[in-house]
Scaffold this motif. Sequence first.
Motif, PDB file in Angstrom:
ATOM      1  N   SER A   1       0.824  -1.206   0.000  1.00  0.00           N
ATOM      2  CA  SER A   1       0.000   0.000   0.000  1.00  0.00           C
ATOM      3  C   SER A   1       0.862   1.260   0.000  1.00  0.00           C
ATOM      4  O   SER A   1       0.611   2.206  -0.763  1.00  0.00           O
ATOM      5  CB  SER A   1      -0.915   0.004   1.236  1.00  0.00           C
ATOM      6  N   ALA A   2       1.892   1.275   0.837  1.00  0.00           N
ATOM      7  CA  ALA A   2       2.786   2.432   0.891  1.00  0.00           C
ATOM      8  C   ALA A   2       3.575   2.571  -0.402  1.00  0.00           C
ATOM      9  O   ALA A   2       3.780   3.689  -0.911  1.00  0.00           O
ATOM     10  CB  ALA A   2       3.735   2.294   2.081  1.00  0.00           C
ATOM     11  N   GLY A   3       4.024   1.448  -0.958  1.00  0.00           N
ATOM     12  CA  GLY A   3       4.783   1.489  -2.208  1.00  0.00           C
ATOM     13  C   GLY A   3       3.960   2.001  -3.368  1.00  0.00           C
ATOM     14  O   GLY A   3       4.446   2.757  -4.212  1.00  0.00           O
ATOM     15  N   LEU A   4       2.697   1.607  -3.406  1.00  0.00           N
ATOM     16  CA  LEU A   4       1.802   2.068  -4.477  1.00  0.00           C
ATOM     17  C   LEU A   4       1.637   3.587  -4.420  1.00  0.00           C
ATOM     18  O   LEU A   4       1.707   4.270  -5.452  1.00  0.00           O
ATOM     19  CB  LEU A   4       0.445   1.385  -4.328  1.00  0.00           C
ATOM     20  N   VAL A   5       1.443   4.127  -3.225  1.00  0.00           N
ATOM     21  CA  VAL A   5       1.303   5.574  -3.069  1.00  0.00           C
ATOM     22  C   VAL A   5       2.599   6.278  -3.464  1.00  0.00           C
ATOM     23  O   VAL A   5       2.581   7.317  -4.134  1.00  0.00           O
ATOM     24  CB  VAL A   5       0.928   5.932  -1.614  1.00  0.00           C
ATOM     25  N   ALA A   6       3.742   5.710  -3.070  1.00  0.00           N
ATOM     26  CA  ALA A   6       5.035   6.321  -3.393  1.00  0.00           C
ATOM     27  C   ALA A   6       5.270   6.379  -4.902  1.00  0.00           C
ATOM     28  O   ALA A   6       5.747   7.392  -5.427  1.00  0.00           O
ATOM     29  CB  ALA A   6       6.157   5.546  -2.711  1.00  0.00           C
ATOM     30  N   ILE A   7       4.929   5.301  -5.605  1.00  0.00           N
ATOM     31  CA  ILE A   7       5.115   5.275  -7.058  1.00  0.00           C
ATOM     32  C   ILE A   7       4.207   6.299  -7.725  1.00  0.00           C
ATOM     33  O   ILE A   7       4.625   7.048  -8.621  1.00  0.00           O
ATOM     34  CB  ILE A   7       4.854   3.863  -7.604  1.00  0.00           C
ATOM     35  N   HIS A   8       2.941   6.348  -7.288  1.00  0.00           N
ATOM     36  CA  HIS A   8       2.017   7.327  -7.862  1.00  0.00           C
ATOM     37  C   HIS A   8       2.525   8.745  -7.639  1.00  0.00           C
ATOM     38  O   HIS A   8       2.549   9.573  -8.563  1.00  0.00           O
ATOM     39  CB  HIS A   8       0.625   7.197  -7.254  1.00  0.00           C
ATOM     40  N   ASN A   9       2.950   9.062  -6.415  1.00  0.00           N
ATOM     41  CA  ASN A   9       3.395  10.422  -6.099  1.00  0.00           C
ATOM     42  C   ASN A   9       4.651  10.793  -6.884  1.00  0.00           C
ATOM     43  O   ASN A   9       4.837  11.957  -7.259  1.00  0.00           O
ATOM     44  CB  ASN A   9       3.637  10.554  -4.599  1.00  0.00           C
ATOM     45  N   ASP A  10       5.514   9.819  -7.119  1.00  0.00           N
ATOM     46  CA  ASP A  10       6.711  10.086  -7.914  1.00  0.00           C
ATOM     47  C   ASP A  10       6.330  10.465  -9.346  1.00  0.00           C
ATOM     48  O   ASP A  10       6.889  11.410  -9.927  1.00  0.00           O
ATOM     49  CB  ASP A  10       7.626   8.863  -7.912  1.00  0.00           C
ATOM     50  N   HIS A  11       5.372   9.743  -9.919  1.00  0.00           N
ATOM     51  CA  HIS A  11       4.910  10.074 -11.268  1.00  0.00           C
ATOM     52  C   HIS A  11       4.215  11.438 -11.291  1.00  0.00           C
ATOM     53  O   HIS A  11       4.389  12.213 -12.245  1.00  0.00           O
ATOM     54  CB  HIS A  11       3.966   8.990 -11.794  1.00  0.00           C
ATOM     55  N   LEU A  12       3.439  11.711 -10.259  1.00  0.00           N
ATOM     56  CA  LEU A  12       2.735  12.996 -10.211  1.00  0.00           C
ATOM     57  C   LEU A  12       3.723  14.156 -10.117  1.00  0.00           C
ATOM     58  O   LEU A  12       3.556  15.175 -10.800  1.00  0.00           O
ATOM     59  CB  LEU A  12       1.772  13.022  -9.021  1.00  0.00           C
ATOM     60  N   ARG A  13       4.772  14.003  -9.289  1.00  0.00           N
ATOM     61  CA  ARG A  13       5.787  15.057  -9.187  1.00  0.00           C
ATOM     62  C   ARG A  13       6.499  15.255 -10.521  1.00  0.00           C
ATOM     63  O   ARG A  13       6.785  16.390 -10.920  1.00  0.00           O
ATOM     64  CB  ARG A  13       6.792  14.721  -8.084  1.00  0.00           C
ATOM     65  N   SER A  14       6.786  14.153 -11.205  1.00  0.00           N
ATOM     66  CA  SER A  14       7.422  14.256 -12.528  1.00  0.00           C
ATOM     67  C   SER A  14       6.511  14.990 -13.497  1.00  0.00           C
ATOM     68  O   SER A  14       6.972  15.841 -14.276  1.00  0.00           O
ATOM     69  CB  SER A  14       7.745  12.858 -13.064  1.00  0.00           C
ATOM     70  N   TRP A  15       5.230  14.668 -13.452  1.00  0.00           N
ATOM     71  CA  TRP A  15       4.263  15.320 -14.346  1.00  0.00           C
ATOM     72  C   TRP A  15       4.153  16.809 -14.055  1.00  0.00           C
ATOM     73  O   TRP A  15       4.040  17.622 -14.964  1.00  0.00           O
ATOM     74  CB  TRP A  15       2.906  14.644 -14.197  1.00  0.00           C
ATOM     75  N   LEU A  16       4.187  17.188 -12.788  1.00  0.00           N
ATOM     76  CA  LEU A  16       4.105  18.595 -12.422  1.00  0.00           C
ATOM     77  C   LEU A  16       5.311  19.377 -12.950  1.00  0.00           C
ATOM     78  O   LEU A  16       5.195  20.551 -13.314  1.00  0.00           O
ATOM     79  CB  LEU A  16       4.022  18.744 -10.906  1.00  0.00           C
ATOM     80  N   LYS A  17       6.473  18.733 -12.997  1.00  0.00           N
ATOM     81  CA  LYS A  17       7.677  19.388 -13.528  1.00  0.00           C
ATOM     82  C   LYS A  17       7.663  19.428 -15.051  1.00  0.00           C
ATOM     83  O   LYS A  17       8.103  20.404 -15.667  1.00  0.00           O
ATOM     84  CB  LYS A  17       8.928  18.655 -13.044  1.00  0.00           C
TER      85      LYS A  17
END
Length: 229
Positions: free
Chosen positions: A145-161
């Motif tokens: 569960s924690a890993g899934l959130v971490a992967i999503h947030n990493d992609h979201l941060r990349s998308w924001l940049k």
Amino acid sequence: MIASSAVPPAALDLLITQGFDATSVDELAAAAGISRSTFFRRFGSKENMVFADQEMIIAHVETTLAASSVDAITTLIDAAHVVFDQYTVNPEGAALRHKLLSSVPSLRERELVSTHRYERAFYGFLKRRDLAKTASEKSLCLGVSAGLVAIHNDHLRSWLKDAHSTDRTKLANDVRQFLNRFADLLDPDQKATPAKPAAPSVVVSVLDAAAEEKDILQAVSRALKEHGK
């Protein structure tokens, strides 16, 4: 996908321009085009307004998880898409919210609480699927569960940049690759592919046609020893 954002971009922009503490509810209501009473009825507070979309997304994720009838890995990918799609469909709002959270420590703390709620939603889903029956399985499900959130947030941060750096397909690929590492846990009914039997070794000995039986046996024995048999 959720139809629209609950948070007016003009209100977020005002919080960034004037500062979170310096901006009054009356100013936010005016920026949003609503009355003060409507603002409090809809949001309750300035902080709740900032996270109104988050509440909608979490509710949608929980609905997606509860309604799913497909396997756990596919369901978790669908849930990750729910979050990612809602942010990326509204680039202006996502960028403003990210900028605001980066500048206000108290909002960042609230964001951490929201992150934990996503983790709880995913863990709750896995528990309802009876995948966390033992202490070991519980630990793994919490990690998933924690890993899934971490992967999503990493992609979201990349998308924001850089909006071209990732998309929902790349997110799904990374999430699936991660979850497949826990396939024994997440898909316990999957049939294991039986191992293929090893190909037989062929040992050739060249003997005279008139060789006696003991000579043949000795030659074969030597050949087998040379091949490690």
